[in-house]
Design a protein around this motif. Sequence first.
Motif, short mmCIF file in Angstrom:
data_model
loop_
_atom_site.label_atom_id
_atom_site.label_comp_id
_atom_site.label_asym_id
_atom_site.label_seq_id
_atom_site.Cartn_x
_atom_site.Cartn_y
_atom_site.Cartn_z
N GLY A 20 -8.60 -3.05 49.33
CA GLY A 20 -7.64 -2.93 50.43
C GLY A 20 -6.35 -3.71 50.24
N LYS A 21 -6.01 -4.03 49.01
CA LYS A 21 -4.79 -4.82 48.75
C LYS A 21 -3.53 -4.06 49.16
CE LYS A 21 -6.12 -5.05 44.43
NZ LYS A 21 -7.40 -4.36 44.60
N THR A 22 -3.47 -2.81 48.71
CA THR A 22 -2.29 -2.01 49.02
C THR A 22 -2.20 -1.75 50.52
OG1 THR A 22 -2.32 -1.05 46.82
CG2 THR A 22 -1.20 0.22 48.53
N SER A 23 -3.35 -1.55 51.17
CA SER A 23 -3.36 -1.36 52.62
C SER A 23 -2.92 -2.64 53.34
CB SER A 23 -4.76 -0.98 53.09
OG SER A 23 -5.23 0.14 52.39
N SER A 60 -3.92 1.72 42.72
CA SER A 60 -2.72 1.11 42.14
C SER A 60 -2.84 1.02 40.63
CB SER A 60 -2.51 -0.30 42.71
OG SER A 60 -2.49 -0.26 44.12
N GLY A 82 -6.50 -3.12 40.89
CA GLY A 82 -7.86 -3.64 40.83
C GLY A 82 -8.77 -2.84 39.92
N ASP A 136 -14.55 -3.98 59.41
CA ASP A 136 -14.85 -2.92 60.38
C ASP A 136 -15.85 -1.91 59.84
OD1 ASP A 136 -12.65 -2.34 58.56
OD2 ASP A 136 -12.63 -0.37 59.51
N1 LIG Z 1 -12.47 0.84 56.86
C1 LIG Z 1 -11.52 0.22 56.18
N2 LIG Z 1 -10.96 0.82 55.13
C2 LIG Z 1 -10.00 0.17 54.47
C3 LIG Z 1 -9.55 -1.10 54.84
N3 LIG Z 1 -8.59 -1.49 53.97
C4 LIG Z 1 -8.44 -0.50 53.09
N4 LIG Z 1 -9.28 0.51 53.39
C5 LIG Z 1 -9.42 1.79 52.65
O1 LIG Z 1 -9.94 1.52 51.36
C6 LIG Z 1 -9.35 2.38 50.40
C7 LIG Z 1 -8.70 1.57 49.30
O2 LIG Z 1 -7.66 0.83 49.83
P1 LIG Z 1 -6.44 0.31 48.96
O3 LIG Z 1 -5.52 -0.38 49.88
O4 LIG Z 1 -5.91 1.37 48.09
O5 LIG Z 1 -7.19 -0.74 48.05
P2 LIG Z 1 -6.59 -1.54 46.80
O6 LIG Z 1 -7.25 -2.85 46.80
O7 LIG Z 1 -5.12 -1.52 46.82
O8 LIG Z 1 -7.14 -0.66 45.59
P3 LIG Z 1 -6.65 -0.71 44.02
O9 LIG Z 1 -5.20 -0.60 44.03
O10 LIG Z 1 -7.34 0.45 43.38
O11 LIG Z 1 -7.17 -1.97 43.46
C8 LIG Z 1 -8.36 3.25 51.16
O12 LIG Z 1 -8.96 4.46 51.46
C9 LIG Z 1 -8.07 2.45 52.42
O13 LIG Z 1 -7.71 3.26 53.49
C10 LIG Z 1 -10.16 -1.73 55.96
O14 LIG Z 1 -9.86 -2.83 56.36
N5 LIG Z 1 -11.13 -1.00 56.59
#
Ligand SMILES: Nc1nc2c(ncn2[C@@H]2O[C@H](COP(=O)(O)OP(=O)(O)OP(=O)(O)O)[C@@H](O)[C@H]2O)c(=O)[nH]1
Length: 672
Positions: A20-23, A60, A82, A136
């Motif tokens: 969830g880093k990008t989120s 990412s 990641g 969540d």
């Molecule tokens: N339920 C839920 N889903 C989440 C949350 N944060 C992120 N997600 C979901 O998890 C998935 C991955 O989220 P990213 O934000 O792409 O994660 P990341 O860490 O950037 O992933 P990489 O760039 O591959 O390392 C997406 O489908 C998001 O919508 C959260 O707090 N709750």
Amino acid sequence: MPTSSEDLRNLAIIGGQGTGKTSLVEAFFYQAKLINKMGSVAQGNTLSDYDQIEKKRGFSINPSLFHLPWRDHKINLLDGPGFTDFIPRIRALLRVAETVLMVVTPSTLTGSETRKAWQYAREEKAFPLIFLNKMDEEIVDFSELTFRIEKEFSSLCLPLQIPITSDKSFLGVVDLIGVRGKVYEEGKAKEVKIPKDLEEEVKKFRKKLLEAVAETDDTLIEKYLEREELTEAEIKKGLRDGISSHTFTPLLFGSATKNVGIDLLLDAVVDFLPSPQLKESAEKESPSALVFQTLLEAHLGELNLFKVFSGALSSGTTVYNSTKRTDEKIGQIYLMQGNSREETPRIVAGDIGAVAKLKNTDTGDVLCTRENPVTLPPLQFPEPNTSIALKPKGEKDEKKMSMALAKLVKVDPLLKIEMDKESGQAILSGTGEVHLEIMIDRLKTEFNVEVQTEQPKVPYRETITSSTEAQGRYKRQTGGHGQYGDVWLRVRPLPRGEGFKFVNKIKGGVVPSRYIPSVEKGVKEALTKGILASYRLVDLEVTLFDGTYHPVDSSDIAFHIAASIGLKKAIEQAKPILLEPIVELEVEVPDEFLGDANGDLNSRRGKILEVESSREKQKIRAIVPLAELHNYSTSLRSITQGRGAFAKKFSHYERVPDEIAQRIIAQTKKSN
Ligand SMILES: Nc1nc2c(ncn2[C@@H]2O[C@H](COP(=O)(O)OP(=O)(O)OP(=O)(O)O)[C@@H](O)[C@H]2O)c(=O)[nH]1
Ligand SMILES: [Mg+2]
């Protein structure tokens, strides 16, 4: 805009894939009111994953840089990838960010990527906060969760909060410092009373927090022992001190997509994490900066991201690239917001920015002045361990392909491209099969270059196993002037790795000395193509010991040809064999996968040299024929659930087992 580096935070957001880093970047921007609607990774409209291929793949690939105002502070955010193949790229981010936000989720705690990210952060001595995201998704037992985190991160982890849940949903957190409950609706916080059923836990974990904080300072210990309580200001100071001395790591909880706990997370970043520590005031010092990443931006071309370590870097000045030992003119400087940017006249010590189109500068280079040259330790990335050969689909793609590859290599420190002179193949090497697959995708989508892929050719060799002699004679009578050369050659095997030796034992001028160099040349030419499968001949000695010549017809070319004929004959009689390259592998696997990893190496004709055990890990040293290593990175990953790693280097050449040699020889005959 902050006025001093005190108010600055450089934060690398790191962790395993999909945590969830990008989120989080999205949620941060929403909290800071820079956007009024959060993008989502699934819809491909996030600020950070703006690259076409990132959108397509949903994760990412390139780190991206942002800056965010929060409570009169400026936070530079670096969103790291990641996914296993790309995670080594965060090492560059950790060189420029003093602090990290380690993002984990209850289900990724024990993942290999999480471990790798944490290991890198430790190696670079970054100051961490751990954020438990996706709270969540499922309701987890809090005590058990913190216990698991502590075990996994082998560090004293201090929860600063306790999650508030009701039924099956995650509502908010109790802040253990101010002992306040906060629940969230649509990202908006509302203060609430501490829920009754959490009182015990709040008490227990607050005590743990106060004790840890008190121990950072003798006066705090005294106060704590006296009143069993500390003021908010004292707790905050203790937290800062404890983090700065790597005594403990704070733990926060929330949800990026549901926008829960994000404001508290940003508060923690500015309240507890340290600012870049600078030696002197930026104004007085001469500049030094590290280029830690290069981006390829549409319309603009290359963009170098840099951090200033001392002084300031200004647009329009000339600096010295101490890595390349050359001057460099600094063009327009920018502050970055993902793929958009704003012009700025300069970047001062501690801060991070970008500069367009540097002529001589690449990732890892240091910019300073000639008067005060600065060197910094080089950025470190793992050696590529997976390779593929590329062939342009059309003739016209050839030049385009090499230009596009050169660009990709510039912006991806994990990627290498090499021309294999022997096979004529362009070899692309990276950190895994997915990495290479994505690069081939980029060639097509971004550069319009279509390529075919094939396995890199194994550079086999040929050699001889017995000594023998043969005559090479070349005679032509054409009109007046003829051609005449005649040599006797003796061949003898040499030990592995000795290469080739030429010995001249001509006595009495039976082959005049002026022709000897031509004989040697003829021999060398014949060595380039062995008689079994056209591989280069190695590890043999060739002695010229007899011959005849003709006073008129002999020539350099005649002796050259005679020598080639003689050598071929000699080789045919000297029981030639095929040799194959053997590589030394160092494979690291967790204990429980040792058996499978060894079994896999055996099935690849590998020989295990030794197994060395360390904490939970086994390091296997083995030698394996290069020809058997296709897809090793994928196979090791699946055997070890992603937790194995390996490095390889060339070791030596060995005889190919007969049955396999027959197959290789038959194949070459077929393709010729
Ligand atoms: N339920 C839920 N889903 C989440 C949350 N944060 C992120 N997600 C979901 O998890 C998935 C991955 O989220 P990213 O934000 O792409 O994660 P990341 O860490 O950037 O992933 P990489 O760039 O591959 O390392 C997406 O489908 C998001 O919508 C959260 O707090 N709750
Ligand atoms: Mg991401």
